[in-house]
Design a protein around this motif. Structure first.
Motif, PDB file in Angstrom:
ATOM      1  N   GLN A 184       2.293   3.770  17.188  1.00 51.97           N
ATOM      2  CA  GLN A 184       3.368   3.198  18.031  1.00 51.97           C
ATOM      3  C   GLN A 184       3.741   4.167  19.148  1.00 51.97           C
ATOM      4  OE1 GLN A 184       6.718   2.031  15.576  1.00 51.97           O
ATOM      5  NE2 GLN A 184       5.663   0.203  14.825  1.00 51.97           N
ATOM      6  N   HIS A 185       3.824   5.455  18.792  1.00 54.98           N
ATOM      7  CA  HIS A 185       4.170   6.466  19.807  1.00 54.98           C
ATOM      8  C   HIS A 185       3.072   6.575  20.866  1.00 54.98           C
ATOM      9  CE1 HIS A 185       7.770   7.707  17.873  1.00 54.98           C
ATOM     10  NE2 HIS A 185       7.176   8.203  16.800  1.00 54.98           N
ATOM     11  N   ILE A 186       1.835   6.585  20.394  1.00 52.57           N
ATOM     12  CA  ILE A 186       0.730   6.749  21.347  1.00 52.57           C
ATOM     13  C   ILE A 186       0.660   5.536  22.283  1.00 52.57           C
ATOM     14  CG2 ILE A 186      -1.791   6.933  21.573  1.00 52.57           C
ATOM     15  CD1 ILE A 186      -1.763   8.507  18.914  1.00 52.57           C
ATOM     16  N   ALA A 187       0.832   4.354  21.714  1.00 51.37           N
ATOM     17  CA  ALA A 187       0.764   3.131  22.532  1.00 51.37           C
ATOM     18  C   ALA A 187       2.088   2.862  23.259  1.00 51.37           C
ATOM     19  CB  ALA A 187       0.417   1.939  21.653  1.00 51.37           C
ATOM     20  N   LYS A 188       3.083   3.699  22.994  1.00 48.41           N
ATOM     21  CA  LYS A 188       4.432   3.539  23.567  1.00 48.41           C
ATOM     22  C   LYS A 188       5.007   2.161  23.226  1.00 48.41           C
ATOM     23  CE  LYS A 188       3.980   6.870  27.312  1.00 48.41           C
ATOM     24  NZ  LYS A 188       2.655   7.396  27.012  1.00 48.41           N
ATOM     25  N   ARG A 189       4.855   1.773  21.952  1.00 46.12           N
ATOM     26  CA  ARG A 189       5.411   0.507  21.470  1.00 46.12           C
ATOM     27  C   ARG A 189       6.213   0.766  20.199  1.00 46.12           C
ATOM     28  NH1 ARG A 189      -0.239  -2.525  21.361  1.00 46.12           N
ATOM     29  NH2 ARG A 189      -0.599  -2.771  23.580  1.00 46.12           N
ATOM     30  N   PRO A 190       7.332   1.500  20.316  1.00 48.75           N
ATOM     31  CA  PRO A 190       8.119   1.755  19.098  1.00 48.75           C
ATOM     32  C   PRO A 190       8.684   0.446  18.534  1.00 48.75           C
ATOM     33  CG  PRO A 190       9.293   2.475  21.064  1.00 48.75           C
ATOM     34  CD  PRO A 190       7.930   2.060  21.520  1.00 48.75           C
ATOM     35  N   ASP A 191       8.570   0.269  17.232  1.00 47.57           N
ATOM     36  CA  ASP A 191       9.044  -0.964  16.597  1.00 47.57           C
ATOM     37  C   ASP A 191       9.352  -0.641  15.134  1.00 47.57           C
ATOM     38  OD1 ASP A 191       9.475  -3.446  15.529  1.00 47.57           O
ATOM     39  OD2 ASP A 191       7.786  -4.402  16.557  1.00 47.57           O
ATOM     40  N   ALA A 192      10.573  -0.152  14.923  1.00 42.00           N
ATOM     41  CA  ALA A 192      10.959   0.300  13.577  1.00 42.00           C
ATOM     42  C   ALA A 192      10.943  -0.856  12.580  1.00 42.00           C
ATOM     43  CB  ALA A 192      12.342   0.942  13.632  1.00 42.00           C
ATOM     44  N   ALA A 193      11.319  -2.062  13.035  1.00 49.42           N
ATOM     45  CA  ALA A 193      11.379  -3.210  12.125  1.00 49.42           C
ATOM     46  C   ALA A 193       9.981  -3.555  11.605  1.00 49.42           C
ATOM     47  CB  ALA A 193      11.987  -4.405  12.857  1.00 49.42           C
ATOM     48  N   TRP A 194       9.032  -3.569  12.526  1.00 46.54           N
ATOM     49  CA  TRP A 194       7.653  -3.896  12.122  1.00 46.54           C
ATOM     50  C   TRP A 194       7.074  -2.792  11.240  1.00 46.54           C
ATOM     51  CZ3 TRP A 194       4.273  -7.142  10.809  1.00 46.54           C
ATOM     52  CH2 TRP A 194       2.905  -6.964  10.954  1.00 46.54           C
ATOM     53  N   ARG A 195       7.431  -1.548  11.537  1.00 39.68           N
ATOM     54  CA  ARG A 195       7.004  -0.428  10.686  1.00 39.68           C
ATOM     55  C   ARG A 195       7.523  -0.614   9.265  1.00 39.68           C
ATOM     56  NH1 ARG A 195      10.637   4.327  11.693  1.00 39.68           N
ATOM     57  NH2 ARG A 195      11.876   2.964  10.357  1.00 39.68           N
ATOM     58  N   ASP A 196       8.815  -0.978   9.154  1.00 39.88           N
ATOM     59  CA  ASP A 196       9.401  -1.154   7.821  1.00 39.88           C
ATOM     60  C   ASP A 196       8.777  -2.351   7.108  1.00 39.88           C
ATOM     61  OD1 ASP A 196      10.955   1.031   8.274  1.00 39.88           O
ATOM     62  OD2 ASP A 196      12.736  -0.100   8.892  1.00 39.88           O
ATOM     63  N   THR A 197       8.461  -3.387   7.890  1.00 46.08           N
ATOM     64  CA  THR A 197       7.800  -4.552   7.294  1.00 46.08           C
ATOM     65  C   THR A 197       6.457  -4.140   6.700  1.00 46.08           C
ATOM     66  OG1 THR A 197       8.841  -5.968   8.929  1.00 46.08           O
ATOM     67  CG2 THR A 197       6.919  -6.877   7.802  1.00 46.08           C
ATOM     68  N   LEU A 198       5.707  -3.365   7.486  1.00 49.81           N
ATOM     69  CA  LEU A 198       4.395  -2.915   6.995  1.00 49.81           C
ATOM     70  C   LEU A 198       4.543  -2.041   5.761  1.00 49.81           C
ATOM     71  CD1 LEU A 198       2.620  -2.103  10.378  1.00 49.81           C
ATOM     72  CD2 LEU A 198       1.948  -3.864   8.737  1.00 49.81           C
ATOM     73  N   LEU A 199       5.548  -1.127   5.796  1.00 49.84           N
ATOM     74  CA  LEU A 199       5.788  -0.265   4.625  1.00 49.84           C
ATOM     75  C   LEU A 199       6.036  -1.137   3.390  1.00 49.84           C
ATOM     76  CD1 LEU A 199       8.089   2.549   6.103  1.00 49.84           C
ATOM     77  CD2 LEU A 199       5.897   2.920   4.980  1.00 49.84           C
ATOM     78  N   GLY A 200       6.843  -2.190   3.566  1.00 47.97           N
ATOM     79  CA  GLY A 200       7.167  -3.076   2.455  1.00 47.97           C
ATOM     80  C   GLY A 200       5.970  -3.905   2.026  1.00 47.97           C
ATOM     81  N   GLU A 201       5.298  -4.544   2.997  1.00 47.10           N
ATOM     82  CA  GLU A 201       4.170  -5.430   2.691  1.00 47.10           C
ATOM     83  C   GLU A 201       3.039  -4.689   1.989  1.00 47.10           C
ATOM     84  OE1 GLU A 201       3.611  -8.777   3.270  1.00 47.10           O
ATOM     85  OE2 GLU A 201       5.765  -8.874   3.658  1.00 47.10           O
ATOM     86  N   LEU A 202       2.839  -3.426   2.396  1.00 45.03           N
ATOM     87  CA  LEU A 202       1.718  -2.662   1.833  1.00 45.03           C
ATOM     88  C   LEU A 202       2.151  -1.792   0.652  1.00 45.03           C
ATOM     89  CD1 LEU A 202       0.170  -1.799   5.267  1.00 45.03           C
ATOM     90  CD2 LEU A 202      -0.959  -3.120   3.516  1.00 45.03           C
ATOM     91  N   GLY A 203       3.399  -1.967   0.203  1.00 45.35           N
ATOM     92  CA  GLY A 203       3.871  -1.252  -0.991  1.00 45.35           C
ATOM     93  C   GLY A 203       4.001   0.247  -0.791  1.00 45.35           C
ATOM     94  N   LEU A 204       4.442   0.626   0.385  1.00 52.79           N
ATOM     95  CA  LEU A 204       4.505   2.059   0.703  1.00 52.79           C
ATOM     96  C   LEU A 204       5.934   2.602   0.771  1.00 52.79           C
ATOM     97  CD1 LEU A 204       1.845   1.981   3.571  1.00 52.79           C
ATOM     98  CD2 LEU A 204       1.498   2.842   1.254  1.00 52.79           C
ATOM     99  N   THR A 205       6.920   1.749   0.587  1.00 51.93           N
ATOM    100  CA  THR A 205       8.310   2.161   0.775  1.00 51.93           C
ATOM    101  C   THR A 205       8.685   3.343  -0.115  1.00 51.93           C
ATOM    102  OG1 THR A 205       8.780  -0.126   1.286  1.00 51.93           O
ATOM    103  CG2 THR A 205      10.679   1.278   0.894  1.00 51.93           C
ATOM    104  N   GLN A 206       8.203   3.309  -1.376  1.00 53.26           N
ATOM    105  CA  GLN A 206       8.569   4.376  -2.321  1.00 53.26           C
ATOM    106  C   GLN A 206       7.950   5.729  -1.963  1.00 53.26           C
ATOM    107  OE1 GLN A 206      10.783   3.841  -4.826  1.00 53.26           O
ATOM    108  NE2 GLN A 206      10.995   1.809  -3.910  1.00 53.26           N
ATOM    109  N   ILE A 207       6.888   5.680  -1.210  1.00 54.50           N
ATOM    110  CA  ILE A 207       6.170   6.942  -0.935  1.00 54.50           C
ATOM    111  C   ILE A 207       6.211   7.302   0.544  1.00 54.50           C
ATOM    112  CG2 ILE A 207       4.599   6.766  -2.907  1.00 54.50           C
ATOM    113  CD1 ILE A 207       2.500   5.658  -0.883  1.00 54.50           C
TER     114      ILE A 207
END
Lengths: 258, 398
Positions: A124-147
């Motif tokens: 996101q930083h490299i592409a200059k497209r910050p999107d915290a909501a989508w990041r959190d969605t991905l963390l949740g969808e891929l089961g990464l929130t705990q880690i």
């Protein structure tokens, strides 16, 4: 912005006069949301093909263009093949990679000094497209929130691969290129990772190009299949590998249901 | 700047490698800093000793040549010259001095002085009608600054004494002039000489004698102070050549110290050059090795599109930050070494006398080291630019 990638008979030649390897892509296209599974025997040039499609290697010949699907918008096509001929080819291709592509390497390719969240945010930083909501969605969808606060060294191989998938999708690229994304995983984790990749890419509106030897896992998901086929020519001095479309695959489970 | 943040995160993540790089740099820098500091301290102490005594930059003419005020003006125009004064005949320099209203008299030598005389403390000027007295004379006659003194002289063939009254503008520190002395303008000495030469000085009650208007002042010698220690030898040579005379000065002693300084500088330069060669080899291959070790990280960044022309900054930033930290550590260790050295070798002087590096020197050293490290990191930077992002796909794991 959704695009269609148009590949027009790109070729790349490796080797010397004694022994030559020629890769021919043929002419085909891929649109947003589509999944293409690339297979072929070892040495057929699957990684080379992904390097070509991921703007990591210049084609010797042929065309490669990203055409916007919405013709009403004033958005121009991107001629990737021409970018390689520009004086600043490396910079142009790097910029295009950042905007259009996400990569899932075999073993993740995560940065060891960043946490899971930071690794995902990086594209996101490299592409200059910050999107915290989508990041959190991905963390949740891929089961990464705990880690999410851990560094790669503290993760299992399966977890690293899921982080790599999230990172490849975080900046909502037009196309995700995954090279043997399940090669290092056991069958159960392989299927999970493949499902998550395809689902998350679909949710993000990305096309997916994935190469794999893992036919058993590939067959579980609906996708277009393409195969690299090797044909020796000129008394065995030149090996030609050609990408051949195999048609759209319906998952075995769905066939049974039908 | 993303590349800066990533380079720093990686640098501080790999603490062991960072410590190794700092140790390599500090291992070379600290001994050089201590050597440089000791050279500075010892040399500055010697130079300070020389400069503390104006006699070390003083040149006196000798022989029977006479000088005019024009000669003095000529020498004043030379860039090597500091304070210049003419000298009257030495046999007439002795006078008697008495504090106004005091009962005691002491004989003292009358020394020509004026603005720029290195014997005078800073801020002290000798104006017409004023004088500066030596510490010994002041102590014996209880003279203080602001007092009036009588300068009395008597010639055998003159019927009466000449008495000049001068106001004391300062008492010299004991180390500046030894013995009993009065420093006054050249005009005062010239007046004393005119008195001895039997001229009439009605202003001072000396009505008998030759008319003063007939007198052409002629001086016995010149006293010249070089502008600096380095100027002493060239100035002495120039005076001797210009006037065709011989002179007296402490040139050999001063040249000995200056020569020692030059030799110490040369020795330090040679040591630094040899050390730099070794350090350059260690740094160039160290930074290059770092890039090779981190090529998957750099390739990953390039794969994600951070490559282009910016990736070379990654090793360069890490090298410069390592250099900055190494400089901090080196100066810290240098400070400790200086403290220990000053305690071990008690010089009796103020702290910083034995091992000394000025702020400007420290800034210059830092700039030089930073440039040196940046230059050493160029191969690593070039190597980073050459990394193929496809490495991540072809070689797999990070």
């Amino acid at each position: 912005m959704a695009y269609r990638l148009e590949i027009d008979n790109m070729t790349v030649t490796l080797g010397d006069a004694e022994r030559r390897f020629v890769l021919k892509t043929g002419a085909w296209s891929v649109t947003a949301g589509e999944v293409i599974g690339l297979t072929g025997p070892s040495g057929a040039g699957k990684t080379l093909l992904l390097e070509l499609l991921g703007l990591l290697r210049a084609p010797d010949d042929g065309g490669y263009t990203a055409v916007p699907l919405d013709t009403s918008a004033q958005t121009a096509s991107h001629d990737f093949a021409a970018a390689w001929r520009a004086p600043q080819a490396m910079s142009l291709c790097a910029a295009a990679r950042a905007q259009f592509f996400g990569f899932v390497p075999q073993a993740g390719g995560l940065l060891p000094f960043l946490t899971v969240t930071e690794n995902i945010e990086l594209t996101q930083h490299i592409a200059k497209r910050p999107d915290a909501a989508w990041r959190d969605t991905l963390l949740g969808e891929l089961g990464l929130t705990q880690i999410k606060g851990l560094r790669p060294a503290a993760l299992s191989i399966g977890q690293r691969q899921r982080v790599a998938i999230a990172r490849a999708l975080a900046h909502r690229p037009f196309c995700v290129i995954a090279d043997e994304p399940t090669a290092a995983l056991d069958p159960e984790n392989a299927q999970t990772a493949m499902r998550l990749l395809i689902e998350a890419a679909g949710a993000g509106g990305s096309a997916t190009l994935l190469s794999s030897h893992d036919y058993a896992t590939l067959e579980q998901f609906p996708m277009r299949r393409m195969r690299l086929e090797i044909t020796p020519a000129e008394q065995g001095k030149t090996i030609v590998s050609t990408l051949v479309p195999l048609g759209t695959q319906v998952p075995k489970a769905e066939e049974v249901t039908a | 700047m993303l590349i800066l943040r990533l380079a720093l995160r990686d640098l501080f993540f790999q603490k062991v490698h960072l410590v190794c790089n700092i140790a390599v740099l500090a291992g070379v820098l600290v001994p050089l800093l201590v050597l440089f500091g000791v050279k500075n301290g010892v040399y500055n102490a010697l130079i300070g000793d020389l400069l503390s005594n104006p006699r070390n930059v003083q040149i006196d003419t000798s022989g029977n040549t006479t000088f005019s005020t024009e000669d003095a003006q000529t020498v004043r125009g030379w860039p090597e010259a500091g304070f210049v004064t003419l000298k009257t005949r030495s046999q007439f320099d002795f006078v008697n001095v008495r504090l106004e209203g005091g009962g005691q008299k002491r004989d003292a030598v009358l020394i020509p002085s004026g603005e720029g005389d290195p014997n005078l403390p800073d801020g002290v000027a000798i104006l017409p009608g004023t004088a500066v007295v030596s510490a010994q004379l002041a102590a014996q006659l209880e003279i203080s600054s602001g007092d009036l003194i009588d300068v009395i002289t008597q010639a055998e063939d003159r019927p009466r004494q000449m008495r000049l009254q001068l106001k004391v503008s300062a008492v010299l520190p004991a180390e500046n002039v030894t013995g009993r002395a009065v420093l006054a303008e050249l005009e005062v000495l010239d007046l004393v000489e005119a008195f001895y030469d039997a001229y009439a000085l009605p202003e001072y009650g000396i009505t008998q004698g030759k008319p003063l208007a007939d007198r052409v002042p002629v001086f016995e010698g010149l006293r010249v102070y070089a502008a600096s220690l380095e100027d002493l030898a060239p100035l002495q040579n120039r005076i001797e050549t210009h006037f065709g005379i011989s002179t007296e000065a402490r040139t050999a002693e001063v040249q000995g110290v200056l020569s020692l300084g030059r030799n110490l500088n040369l020795a330090l330069l040679l040591t630094a050059a040899v050390a730099s060669l070794g350090l350059a080899a260690a740094l160039v291959f160290g930074f290059w090795g770092e890039v090779q070790r981190k090529r998957h990280v750099l390739a990953s960044l390039a794969l994600m599109g951070l490559g282009g022309q910016r990736l070379w900054l990654f090793p360069l930033i890490q090298a410069l930050v390592s250099a900055a930290l190494a400089l901090l550590v080196s100066f810290g260790i240098f400070g400790l070494a200086a403290l220990v050295a000053e305690r071990l070798f008690d010089t009796g002087g103020a702290a910083g006398n034995l091992v000394d590096i000025t702020v400007m020197q420290a800034v210059s050293i830092s700039a030089l080291v930073t440039a040196f490290v940046a230059f050493s990191a160029l191969m690593a930077a070039w190597s980073a630019l050459k990394i193929d992002p496809a490495t991540v796909l072809r070689e797999g794991a990070t």
